[in-house]
Design a protein around this motif. Structure first.
Motif, mmCIF file in Angstrom:
data_model
loop_
_atom_site.group_PDB
_atom_site.id
_atom_site.type_symbol
_atom_site.label_atom_id
_atom_site.label_comp_id
_atom_site.label_asym_id
_atom_site.label_seq_id
_atom_site.Cartn_x
_atom_site.Cartn_y
_atom_site.Cartn_z
ATOM 1 N N MET A 1 74.417 33.725 48.048
ATOM 2 C CA MET A 1 74.264 34.021 49.486
ATOM 3 C C MET A 1 72.843 33.674 49.925
ATOM 4 N N LYS A 2 72.754 33.053 51.089
ATOM 5 C CA LYS A 2 71.453 32.705 51.638
ATOM 6 C C LYS A 2 71.317 33.295 53.033
ATOM 7 N N LYS A 3 70.198 33.921 53.278
ATOM 8 C CA LYS A 3 69.948 34.541 54.579
ATOM 9 C C LYS A 3 69.167 33.585 55.479
ATOM 10 N N PHE A 4 69.531 33.625 56.780
ATOM 11 C CA PHE A 4 68.833 32.819 57.771
ATOM 12 C C PHE A 4 68.298 33.748 58.869
ATOM 13 N N GLY A 5 67.068 33.526 59.257
ATOM 14 C CA GLY A 5 66.471 34.382 60.285
ATOM 15 C C GLY A 5 65.192 33.803 60.821
ATOM 16 N N ARG A 6 64.329 34.699 61.315
ATOM 17 C CA ARG A 6 63.101 34.266 61.963
ATOM 18 C C ARG A 6 62.165 33.544 60.998
ATOM 19 N N ASN A 7 62.160 33.966 59.740
ATOM 20 C CA ASN A 7 61.186 33.423 58.789
ATOM 21 C C ASN A 7 61.520 32.021 58.297
ATOM 22 N N ASN A 8 62.813 31.673 58.227
ATOM 23 C CA ASN A 8 63.124 30.358 57.661
ATOM 24 C C ASN A 8 63.648 29.337 58.676
ATOM 25 N N ILE A 9 64.407 29.753 59.709
ATOM 26 C CA ILE A 9 64.871 28.765 60.694
ATOM 27 C C ILE A 9 64.452 29.101 62.120
ATOM 28 N N GLY A 10 63.916 30.309 62.372
ATOM 29 C CA GLY A 10 63.368 30.628 63.685
ATOM 30 C C GLY A 10 64.274 31.388 64.620
ATOM 31 N N ILE A 11 65.493 31.774 64.195
ATOM 32 C CA ILE A 11 66.353 32.558 65.088
ATOM 33 C C ILE A 11 66.060 34.041 64.902
ATOM 34 N N HIS A 12 66.551 34.844 65.857
ATOM 35 C CA HIS A 12 66.310 36.283 65.799
ATOM 36 C C HIS A 12 67.035 36.887 64.604
ATOM 37 N N VAL A 14 68.381 39.787 64.414
ATOM 38 C CA VAL A 14 69.580 40.539 64.815
ATOM 39 C C VAL A 14 70.507 39.606 65.576
ATOM 40 N N VAL A 15 71.631 39.238 64.978
ATOM 41 C CA VAL A 15 72.624 38.369 65.608
ATOM 42 C C VAL A 15 73.855 39.212 65.935
ATOM 43 N N ASN A 16 74.174 39.312 67.234
ATOM 44 C CA ASN A 16 75.301 40.155 67.656
ATOM 45 C C ASN A 16 76.645 39.453 67.547
ATOM 46 N N ASP A 17 76.688 38.144 67.717
ATOM 47 C CA ASP A 17 77.960 37.436 67.653
ATOM 48 C C ASP A 17 77.705 35.970 67.347
ATOM 49 N N MET A 18 78.718 35.347 66.740
ATOM 50 C CA MET A 18 78.666 33.911 66.438
ATOM 51 C C MET A 18 80.001 33.294 66.797
ATOM 52 N N LEU A 19 79.986 31.988 67.058
ATOM 53 C CA LEU A 19 81.201 31.295 67.448
ATOM 54 C C LEU A 19 81.126 29.870 66.893
ATOM 55 N N VAL A 20 82.185 29.427 66.205
ATOM 56 C CA VAL A 20 82.267 28.065 65.689
ATOM 57 C C VAL A 20 83.085 27.233 66.671
ATOM 58 N N LEU A 21 82.510 26.131 67.162
ATOM 59 C CA LEU A 21 83.145 25.289 68.169
ATOM 60 C C LEU A 21 83.946 24.171 67.501
ATOM 61 N N GLY A 30 71.582 37.001 69.910
ATOM 62 C CA GLY A 30 71.205 38.341 69.485
ATOM 63 C C GLY A 30 70.412 39.071 70.530
ATOM 64 N N ASN A 31 69.472 39.881 70.054
ATOM 65 C CA ASN A 31 68.749 40.795 70.945
ATOM 66 C C ASN A 31 67.474 40.210 71.549
ATOM 67 N N ASN A 32 67.293 38.908 71.444
ATOM 68 C CA ASN A 32 66.106 38.297 72.053
ATOM 69 C C ASN A 32 66.425 37.508 73.312
ATOM 70 N N GLY A 33 67.680 37.590 73.806
ATOM 71 C CA GLY A 33 68.039 36.917 75.044
ATOM 72 C C GLY A 33 68.087 35.416 74.937
ATOM 73 N N ILE A 34 68.395 34.878 73.762
ATOM 74 C CA ILE A 34 68.471 33.436 73.555
ATOM 75 C C ILE A 34 69.789 33.088 72.879
#
Length: 410
Positions: A1-12, A14-21, A30-34
């Motif tokens: 398992m690999k974690k993605f967040g502010r430190n490695n890719i720059g996203i917040h 806390v991610v509230n939802d995701m969607l695959v198109l 998430g909670n940063n309004g982006i």
């Protein structure tokens, strides 16, 4: 398992939802309004683009997503629901969107939303179950026109004449004329006959000062200070978020130029400076010519005085007598006396000429000159008189200066 967040890719973190198109892109928020648009490449997750407040996203936290078959992405935030046209989402262009404000006691939690077989979006909130008929939402074709509601100069109401404002709406007519000292202007703008002002966003620019548009803002006033005299155009755009419709407005502002900044003032100043410079140069030239003329006149006067002084020093009688004496010695065949007399006479003439340009000579030089002259006179009178020049022992004849010919002998 690999974690993605502010430190490695720059996203917040806390991610509230995701969607695959359908194109395999991943939408996350998430909670940063982006809202992030991501792409998975092997073990890496790459940010392709993002949407934030500058792109029209309202709210400080993203709650959830749904993708509709018409190619739109529905996004819920703490302030309302957005509908983005996914095909217009490119890094180098503006995405088309619509927005509906949340009413009181209604929240949007995307992770608790579903799409039924009729393509309706069902959202469960803390207070109610909300149904969004994505297929049947109607366009709001109402045209809302923004306008300038109020003008203040240095925070005081700008008093208009009756001919300068619309008698029905009380808004300023085009153009607005301001005096040069009325360069601190506060403009308040808004919508006429609109009952949903919370759903309106504005952007503006003052052409002639800055041609770039401001960000879309909720505020309905802007301040311009220290404006220079000239012609400006205030342009305003108002966007109704729920329909995406944009209304436009513009008005010209004529700010008078201060008299000391006008072209004609500087033309007069330059002309006056030019005339003064011309007369100053002419006066300077005349002054130089006058002084040069005075110096020439003084020089000629000095030369004349020197010539007269030389003439006085070379007494014609003395010269005539000296020449007669030399002639006499020659006729008497007394060559030695003639040569001696001629040598002394030449030294007297040389001293006269040399001293003509001197203001002072030493006392010893004056005494030596006087001895030569008396010697010539003694020879001419055949030693019939003798002479003796005595100087006090205390007198230093080399240090004492006297005018030439001070001791007159003619």
């Amino acid at each position: 398992m690999k974690k993605f967040g502010r430190n490695n890719i720059g996203i917040h973190n806390v991610v509230n939802d995701m969607l695959v198109l359908p194109d395999s892109s991943i939408i996350a928020g998430g909670n940063n309004g982006i809202v992030y648009r991501l792409k998975s490449e092997g073990d890496e997750l790459i940010i392709i683009d993002s949407l934030d407040h500058s792109d029209g996203l309202e709210g400080i936290s993203v709650h959830g997503f749904q993708y509709h078959k018409d190619g739109s992405i529905w996004c819920g935030t703490n302030l309302g629901v957005h509908r983005f046209e996914y095909e217009t989402w490119h890094p180098d262009s503006s995405v088309k969107y619509r927005f509906w404000n949340a009413s009181k006691k209604v929240e949007f939690r995307g992770k608790e939303s579903v799409v039924d077989k009729y393509n309706n979006i069902w959202v469960k909130s803390n207070y109610a179950l909300m149904k969004i008929q994505a297929n049947d939402f109607t366009d709001d074709n109402t045209v809302y026109k923004p306008t300038l509601l109020e003008v203040k100069v240095k925070d005081n109401n700008w008093r208009l004449k009756k001919s300068e404002f619309d008698k029905w709406t009380k808004t300023p007519n085009n153009p607005i004329h301001l005096k040069y000292y009325e360069n601190y202007v506060r403009l308040r703008y808004g919508m006429l006959y609109c009952d949903d002002l919370e759903n309106i966003r504005y952007r503006y620019r003052l052409v002639g000062l800055d041609n770039h548009w401001s960000d879309w803002v909720k505020s309905n006033e802007v301040v311009y200070s220290n404006l220079s005299g000239g012609e400006y155009t205030f342009e305003l755009e108002a966007r109704k978020l729920s329909s995406g419709k944009i209304g436009k407005y513009s008005i010209d502002i004529m700010l008078a130029t201060a008299w000391w900044q006008t072209v004609w003032f500087w033309f007069i100043v330059v002309s006056i400076l030019g005339v003064l410079t011309y007369y100053a140069i002419n006066h300077f030239k005349s002054r130089i010519k006058f002084e040069e003329k005075q110096r020439t006149k003084q020089f000629n006067r000095v030369i004349g005085l020197k010539i007269r002084a030389l003439q006085h020093q070379l007494d014609p009688h003395f010269v005539f007598n000296s020449l007669n004496s030399i002639q006499s010695y020659i006729l008497e065949d007394d060559e030695d006396r003639a040569l001696e007399y001629l040598s002394d006479f030449s030294m007297v003439l040389r001293n006269n000429i040399n001293n003509a340009n001197k203001n002072l000579i030493s006392l010893s030089e004056e005494v030596a000159y006087l001895k030569l002259y008396l010697k010539l006179e003694q020879m001419r009178f055949e030693e019939k008189f003798t002479f003796q020049i005595n100087l006090d022992d205390k007198i230093n004849s080399l240090d004492i200066k006297v005018p030439p010919m001070l001791i007159q002998h003619f």
